[in-house]
Design a protein around this motif. Structure first.
Motif, PDB file in Angstrom:
ATOM      1  N   GLY A  89      -0.831 -25.751  81.157  1.00  0.00           N
ATOM      2  CA  GLY A  89      -0.354 -26.476  82.325  1.00  0.00           C
ATOM      3  C   GLY A  89      -0.488 -25.739  83.636  1.00  0.00           C
ATOM      4  N   VAL A  90      -1.306 -24.684  83.675  1.00  0.00           N
ATOM      5  CA  VAL A  90      -1.506 -23.908  84.901  1.00  0.00           C
ATOM      6  C   VAL A  90      -2.763 -24.402  85.613  1.00  0.00           C
ATOM      7  N   ASP A  91      -2.657 -24.623  86.911  1.00  0.00           N
ATOM      8  CA  ASP A  91      -3.812 -25.031  87.718  1.00  0.00           C
ATOM      9  C   ASP A  91      -4.722 -23.828  87.936  1.00  0.00           C
ATOM     10  N   VAL A  92      -5.973 -23.930  87.493  1.00  0.00           N
ATOM     11  CA  VAL A  92      -6.939 -22.825  87.638  1.00  0.00           C
ATOM     12  C   VAL A  92      -8.144 -23.248  88.479  1.00  0.00           C
ATOM     13  N   ALA A  93      -7.999 -24.318  89.246  1.00  0.00           N
ATOM     14  CA  ALA A  93      -9.137 -24.892  89.963  1.00  0.00           C
ATOM     15  C   ALA A  93      -9.726 -23.931  90.992  1.00  0.00           C
ATOM     16  N   GLN A  94      -8.901 -23.011  91.517  1.00  0.00           N
ATOM     17  CA  GLN A  94      -9.399 -22.142  92.589  1.00  0.00           C
ATOM     18  C   GLN A  94      -9.714 -20.724  92.109  1.00  0.00           C
ATOM     19  N   VAL A  95      -9.793 -20.518  90.810  1.00  0.00           N
ATOM     20  CA  VAL A  95     -10.224 -19.215  90.293  1.00  0.00           C
ATOM     21  C   VAL A  95     -11.707 -19.033  90.614  1.00  0.00           C
ATOM     22  N   GLN A  96     -12.066 -17.893  91.151  1.00  0.00           N
ATOM     23  CA  GLN A  96     -13.448 -17.640  91.523  1.00  0.00           C
ATOM     24  C   GLN A  96     -14.234 -17.067  90.342  1.00  0.00           C
TER      25      GLN A  96
END
Length: 354
Positions: free
Chosen positions: A73-80
């Motif tokens: 349930g963790v948002d990882v959309a902005q991991v580079q």
């Protein structure tokens, strides 16, 4: 509830399967490990909208980490994603002495290349602007000079209603050959500082409440964890400047494995902060989350149902002290019956001391 943002490195974890020394190992199981992502997953388990920011290699380990965090349930959309540097990894060595039971291979990792320009990314800036909590640890600034500069810049940002928390997470091996005194300045720049008395003794030369508060006057709240005994919150009222002290004893725990308990405590405490709970309830949430992790093999233990959490938070001092947590169950005078937890029972005769 406002959202949280956690920033730091997560690595692949390779463990001998079966658990033998590395020299004898032929097979390994692969998991993930990272203090800040552990906190992110813990916050998500408490119902907090949370994002994790980092850099990963364009490799299978990086994809595994993204999938695992998203599943929790963790948002990882902005991991580079770094196409040149690898995802860091470490090996567990069950046959080694405790201080050498983990072997890190993280030098030159993708996460070590994090730098202040990360904050210029419009999507990351938007996450920061909307977050009620920004969480860092003392691991990240030890990874590289650019990571340290990133942490320094983050902690200098205007608060604008945000709380910046910092978990000491002292790792002497990471600071070897570096100026560890820089860690004190970072810790003192946070709004909420979490640290264990034992690690504070190593990092700052004292585990004393009074001496640490004198050494670290900056944080509005200093949370000192005293191993299996208790946790203490020294909280300064921003309106009056008056400081209060709250101490909550740890729960009785049938220990299976200690890994990840500190991160779970942080997630429990910080979720209580975001929910607007008082210091006693925040500390109790921290203890409960840590106890659930101490009774499983791995970095995170499943939480009980919300009704059980509420009953324990609202219990009397005597009821809280009489509560015990073992793999698969919680027993307490505050509950009508033992609460069932997911987990694997420990063998009979195992230590009940944390």
């Amino acid at each position: 509830m406002r959202s949280a943002l956690c920033l730091g490195e997560t690595m692949a974890v390779l463990s001998p399967d079966p658990p033998v020394g590395l020299a004898a190992a032929d097979r390994f199981s692969c998991g993930i490990g990272g203090a800040e992502s552990n906190v992110a997953m813990g916050l998500a388990a408490f119902g907090v909208p949370v994002s994790w920011i980092s850099r990963l290699g364009e490799d299978g380990f990086g994809r595994k980490i993204l999938a695992a965090l998203a599943q929790h349930g963790v948002d990882v959309a902005q991991v580079q994603i770094d196409r040149e540097r690898p995802t860091g990894l470490y090996f567990k060595d069950p046959a080694a002495e405790p201080e050498h039971s983990v072997r890190y291979y993280r030098q030159g990792s993708a996460a070590a290349a994090m730098a202040p320009d990360l904050l210029a990314d419009p999507a990351v800036a938007a996450l920061l602007a909307g977050a009620g909590l920004v969480h860092l640890s003392g691991i990240t600034p030890a990874l590289s000079p650019s990571c340290r500069a990133l942490c320094e810049q983050l902690l200098r940002l205007p608060r604008d209603g945000r709380v910046f928390s910092f978990d000491l997470n002292w790792r002497p091996g990471l600071w070897h050959g570096q100026d560890a005194s820089l860690l004190r300045g970072l810790a003192d720049s946070a709004d909420v500082l979490l640290l264990g008395a034992d690690e504070a003794e190593q990092a700052f030369g004292t585990g004393s409440e009074a001496e640490l508060r004198t050494l670290l006057p900056g944080p509005e709240t200093l949370v000192l964890k005293k191993a299996a005994d208790s946790a203490v919150s020294l909280h300064r009222d921003p309106a009056t400047g008056r400081e209060s002290r709250t101490e909550v004893p740890a729960l009785s725990v049938a220990l299976l494995e200690p890994v990840g308990a500190g991160d779970s405590f942080a997630a429990g405490y910080l979720s209580g902060l975001l929910a607007g709970l008082d210091e006693t309830s925040r500390l109790r949430r921290g203890h409960l989350a840590a106890a659930c992790t101490l009774t499983v093999a791995g970095d995170r233990g499943a939480l009980p149902e919300e009704a059980v959490i509420e009953a324990l938070l609202g219990s009397s001092e005597a009821q809280w002290r009489a509560t015990s947590v073992a793999p698969g169950r919680i027993e307490s005078p505050a509950l009508p019956a033992p609460a069932v937890l997911p987990g694997r029972p420990i063998p009979a005769g195992s230590s009940v001391l944390r």
